[in-house]
Design a protein around this motif. Structure first.
Motif, mmCIF file in Angstrom:
data_model
loop_
_atom_site.group_PDB
_atom_site.id
_atom_site.type_symbol
_atom_site.label_atom_id
_atom_site.label_comp_id
_atom_site.label_asym_id
_atom_site.label_seq_id
_atom_site.Cartn_x
_atom_site.Cartn_y
_atom_site.Cartn_z
ATOM 1 N N ARG A 235 -23.989 27.800 -22.515
ATOM 2 C CA ARG A 235 -23.592 29.191 -22.314
ATOM 3 C C ARG A 235 -23.745 29.619 -20.850
ATOM 4 O O ARG A 235 -22.905 30.341 -20.315
ATOM 5 N N SER A 236 -24.816 29.198 -20.209
ATOM 6 C CA SER A 236 -25.074 29.651 -18.833
ATOM 7 C C SER A 236 -24.067 29.108 -17.821
ATOM 8 O O SER A 236 -23.945 29.630 -16.722
ATOM 9 N N PHE A 237 -23.312 28.052 -18.200
ATOM 10 C CA PHE A 237 -22.333 27.496 -17.259
ATOM 11 C C PHE A 237 -21.144 28.435 -17.089
ATOM 12 O O PHE A 237 -20.481 28.431 -16.072
ATOM 13 N N LYS A 238 -20.840 29.235 -18.135
ATOM 14 C CA LYS A 238 -19.726 30.186 -18.111
ATOM 15 C C LYS A 238 -18.465 29.495 -17.588
ATOM 16 O O LYS A 238 -17.984 28.545 -18.185
ATOM 17 N N SER A 239 -17.931 29.954 -16.464
ATOM 18 C CA SER A 239 -16.704 29.351 -15.938
ATOM 19 C C SER A 239 -16.975 28.277 -14.893
ATOM 20 O O SER A 239 -16.066 27.816 -14.205
ATOM 21 N N THR A 240 -18.227 27.884 -14.757
ATOM 22 C CA THR A 240 -18.588 26.860 -13.763
ATOM 23 C C THR A 240 -17.984 25.510 -14.136
ATOM 24 O O THR A 240 -18.137 25.043 -15.273
ATOM 25 N N ASP A 241 -17.294 24.891 -13.218
ATOM 26 C CA ASP A 241 -16.762 23.545 -13.425
ATOM 27 C C ASP A 241 -17.922 22.565 -13.286
ATOM 28 O O ASP A 241 -18.629 22.564 -12.277
ATOM 29 N N THR A 242 -18.136 21.721 -14.289
ATOM 30 C CA THR A 242 -19.272 20.786 -14.250
ATOM 31 C C THR A 242 -19.194 19.847 -13.043
ATOM 32 O O THR A 242 -20.218 19.334 -12.594
ATOM 33 N N LEU A 243 -17.979 19.633 -12.521
ATOM 34 C CA LEU A 243 -17.843 18.775 -11.337
ATOM 35 C C LEU A 243 -18.447 19.420 -10.096
ATOM 36 O O LEU A 243 -18.747 18.736 -9.119
ATOM 37 N N ASN A 244 -18.626 20.748 -10.144
ATOM 38 C CA ASN A 244 -19.181 21.458 -8.985
ATOM 39 C C ASN A 244 -20.687 21.687 -9.096
ATOM 40 O O ASN A 244 -21.275 22.348 -8.241
ATOM 41 N N LEU A 245 -21.305 21.163 -10.139
ATOM 42 C CA LEU A 245 -22.744 21.325 -10.306
ATOM 43 C C LEU A 245 -23.500 20.490 -9.269
ATOM 44 O O LEU A 245 -22.969 19.494 -8.761
ATOM 45 N N PRO A 246 -24.741 20.852 -8.973
ATOM 46 C CA PRO A 246 -25.531 20.073 -8.004
ATOM 47 C C PRO A 246 -26.069 18.768 -8.589
ATOM 48 O O PRO A 246 -26.780 18.033 -7.913
ATOM 49 N N VAL A 247 -25.768 18.505 -9.872
ATOM 50 C CA VAL A 247 -26.179 17.273 -10.535
ATOM 51 C C VAL A 247 -24.963 16.677 -11.250
ATOM 52 O O VAL A 247 -23.951 17.350 -11.413
ATOM 53 N N SER A 248 -25.063 15.430 -11.662
ATOM 54 C CA SER A 248 -24.033 14.817 -12.507
ATOM 55 C C SER A 248 -24.434 15.093 -13.960
ATOM 56 O O SER A 248 -25.440 14.557 -14.428
ATOM 57 N N TYR A 249 -23.677 15.951 -14.630
ATOM 58 C CA TYR A 249 -24.090 16.434 -15.953
ATOM 59 C C TYR A 249 -23.327 15.730 -17.070
ATOM 60 O O TYR A 249 -22.107 15.620 -17.038
ATOM 61 N N PHE A 250 -24.086 15.246 -18.075
ATOM 62 C CA PHE A 250 -23.522 14.645 -19.276
ATOM 63 C C PHE A 250 -24.138 15.341 -20.489
ATOM 64 O O PHE A 250 -25.168 16.015 -20.378
ATOM 65 N N SER A 251 -23.526 15.168 -21.651
ATOM 66 C CA SER A 251 -24.084 15.767 -22.862
ATOM 67 C C SER A 251 -24.249 14.722 -23.954
ATOM 68 O O SER A 251 -23.478 13.755 -24.045
ATOM 69 N N GLN A 252 -25.283 14.922 -24.754
ATOM 70 C CA GLN A 252 -25.562 14.083 -25.914
ATOM 71 C C GLN A 252 -26.331 14.967 -26.884
ATOM 72 O O GLN A 252 -27.153 15.786 -26.458
ATOM 73 N N LYS A 253 -26.060 14.857 -28.177
ATOM 74 C CA LYS A 253 -26.561 15.866 -29.115
ATOM 75 C C LYS A 253 -28.077 16.027 -29.107
ATOM 76 O O LYS A 253 -28.598 17.083 -29.473
#
Length: 523
Positions: A235-253
């Protein structure tokens, strides 16, 4: 009339090579000609890609993959899955594993899984189990796996010989390691209990992420942190593109590192970034990544660049806990920096602790942990390699300023409303609360059995979907420019705002204006 094509049986390694070439844009027709097989076979390999990679990733031997030609399943598939899960966890922990121990555990899982018939975990069964999963050997007996100084010396000598033969410099030698982080845990005046948060109504497990650090031996090339969270788009990412994050972000349940994520990180992030760094230093684009035996780390044969010049090498299970560089105070320094940063931000904002805690989001935490990683000094990293590469500290001659200490954090606490009286003991507990938290999921026997039977935790998946269903909001240049103008007006009205702050916003305004002109040239 052309003769009949000779039947070719590919090895697992051949299939992995074909998958790599397909991912790089190779055509089925070209690959069929190169390997002397039919296009249908290439398409079948593409279809079974994940199955082949998963099998190879769980293998223990690159040489055996080059010989093995089938993924023939066991007669007792559920038992085989349970045993492999258990074996990988034991090896990651550095626990002793022997033939008799494996046989006893196999018998336990056979009956716990409710399987029919008689089962005899004989030497023949153990041999077939090892062959199916390309396990080199199971003969570790009576070793002090968490403290074998002789094994440390042997490995270090062999590794130094290896890097000399490969002509590798410290800049070309990397280490990566995962850890769990309770990103929203704050200290208590009374005590910190693992598994419980200091703010009522919250559980640490709900706010746990996996963080993987990676750096070379000089500490001069720290890759962006790799972070695994539960949701694809929190939710906190809102319209933030994950490619522009200061980390490399992945998801896993479960917010755990897994084989698939690690392989993606290696191929898409590690290899390109290492190539770019070495090129900038005028060095050969060749590097080794040193890893421990986590169940989430694929086989060496999978972790290899297309040209074979960037590859992985594994620490023996009985030495990893003693000499893995990132485990020698580097990750601890990053976590100390992170927690000190949280407290400092709270002081700057002048909030009471509960208010600050409620407003803290995962996006905030990602920026803070990225800053904490940047603050880890190169000398802290190079010192951590001293057992493996004893000459590096002297050679690099790096600055010897210390990282943030527990005493520094204690000083910040004294100025934090509500935490002035936190005892040194509770402060230490807070700083160390996730020090032994692994980056991979540790399963109980019951969980291993459920997973072997194909049962999954549906509630976790549903929770993730619920979190992800967040509408995105697009902000155009005109709106962004108006907000920036308003912010500048506010700063100009505040007599206590320093000049650099206003200059930063003015620079940002100029950037937005340029973007607007590029989008609408006529304006």
């Amino acid at each position: 009339m052309s003769g009949k094509r000779k039947r070719v049986v590919l090895t697992i390694k051949d299939k992995l090579d074909i998958i790599k070439k397909l991912e790089d844009g190779g055509s089925s027709k070209q690959l069929a000609v190169i390997y002397g097989i039919g296009e249908t076979t290439v398409r079948d390999i593409r279809k079974n890609k994940e199955k082949i990679i998963t099998y190879a990733s769980s293998s223990d031997s690159t040489s055996l993959l080059a010989k093995r030609k089938s993924m023939k399943p066991s007669m007792y598939e559920e038992l085989d899955r349970a045993m492999l899960e258990w074996f990988n966890q034991q090896r990651a922990k550095g626990n002793p594993i022997s033939g008799p121990i494996c046989a006893k555990r196999a018998e336990f899982f056979f009956y716990a899984l409710g399987m029919d018939g008689d089962f005899n975990p004989s030497a023949g069964w153990l041999t077939r189990f090892k062959q199916r999963h390309s396990i080199r050997e199971i003969n570790i007996r009576n070793e002090r796996l968490n403290g074998d100084e002789t094994a440390v010396e042997d490995f270090c000598n062999n590794f130094r010989d290896f890097i000399e033969q490969e002509n590798l410099q410290p800049e070309q030698i990397y280490n990566a390691d995962e850890t769990g982080l309770f990103w929203k845990c704050l200290p208590s005046r009374t005590t910190v209990i693992k598994g419980k948060c200091t703010v009522p109504g919250h559980n640490l497990g709900e706010e746990r992420i996996t963080v993987m650090c990676c750096t070379n031996a000089t500490g001069l090339h720290k890759l962006k942190l790799c972070v695994v969270g539960k949701a694809r788009k929190p939710r906190s990412f809102k319209s933030t593109d994950t490619l522009n994050l200061p980390v490399s972000y992945f998801s896993q349940k479960g917010a755990w590192m897994d084989l698939s994520i690690f392989r993606q990180w290696f191929d898409k992030i590690f290899v390109p970034q290492v190539r770019e760094y070495l090129r900038s230093k005028g060095l050969q684009e060749k590097a080794v990544l040193l890893l421990d035996n986590s169940p989430t780390h694929p086989n060496e044969n999978v972790l290899r660049s297309d040209d074979g010049q960037i590859f992985a090498k594994y620490l023996p299970p009985n030495v990893a806990s003693l000499i893995q560089p990132l485990g020698q105070g580097v990750i601890a320094a990053m976590k100390r920096n992170y927690r000190a940063g949280l407290l400092h931000n709270n002081l700057e904002e002048g909030n009471d602790l509960k208010s600050f805690w409620k407003k803290l989001t995962l996006l905030d935490a990602l920026y803070e942990i990225a800053m904490a990683w940047n603050l880890v000094k190169p000398v802290t990293i190079s010192r951590a390699w001293k057992q493996i590469l004893p000459a590096i500290e002297e050679k690099e001659g790096l600055d010897f300023d210390e990282d943030i200490s527990g005493a520094t954090v204690a000083t910040i606490l004294q100025h934090t409303k509500g935490l002035e009286n936190v005892t040194p003991e509770n402060l230490e507990k807070w700083l160390e609360i996730d020090s032994t938290e692994p980056g991979y999921e540790v399963l109980t026997d019951s969980e291993i059995i459920r997973r072997a039977q194909g049962q999954t935790d549906e509630s976790s998946e549903n929770d993730e979907e619920r979190i992800e269903l967040i509408p995105e909001k697009h902000i155009n240049h005109t709106t962004a420019l108006q907000w920036t103008e308003n912010l500048l007006d506010y700063l100009e009205q505040q007599g206590d705002m320093i000049l650099p702050d206003r200059l930063v916003i003015r620079k940002l305004r100029a950037t937005i204006r340029n973007k607007q002109k590029m989008t609408n040239p006529g304006q």
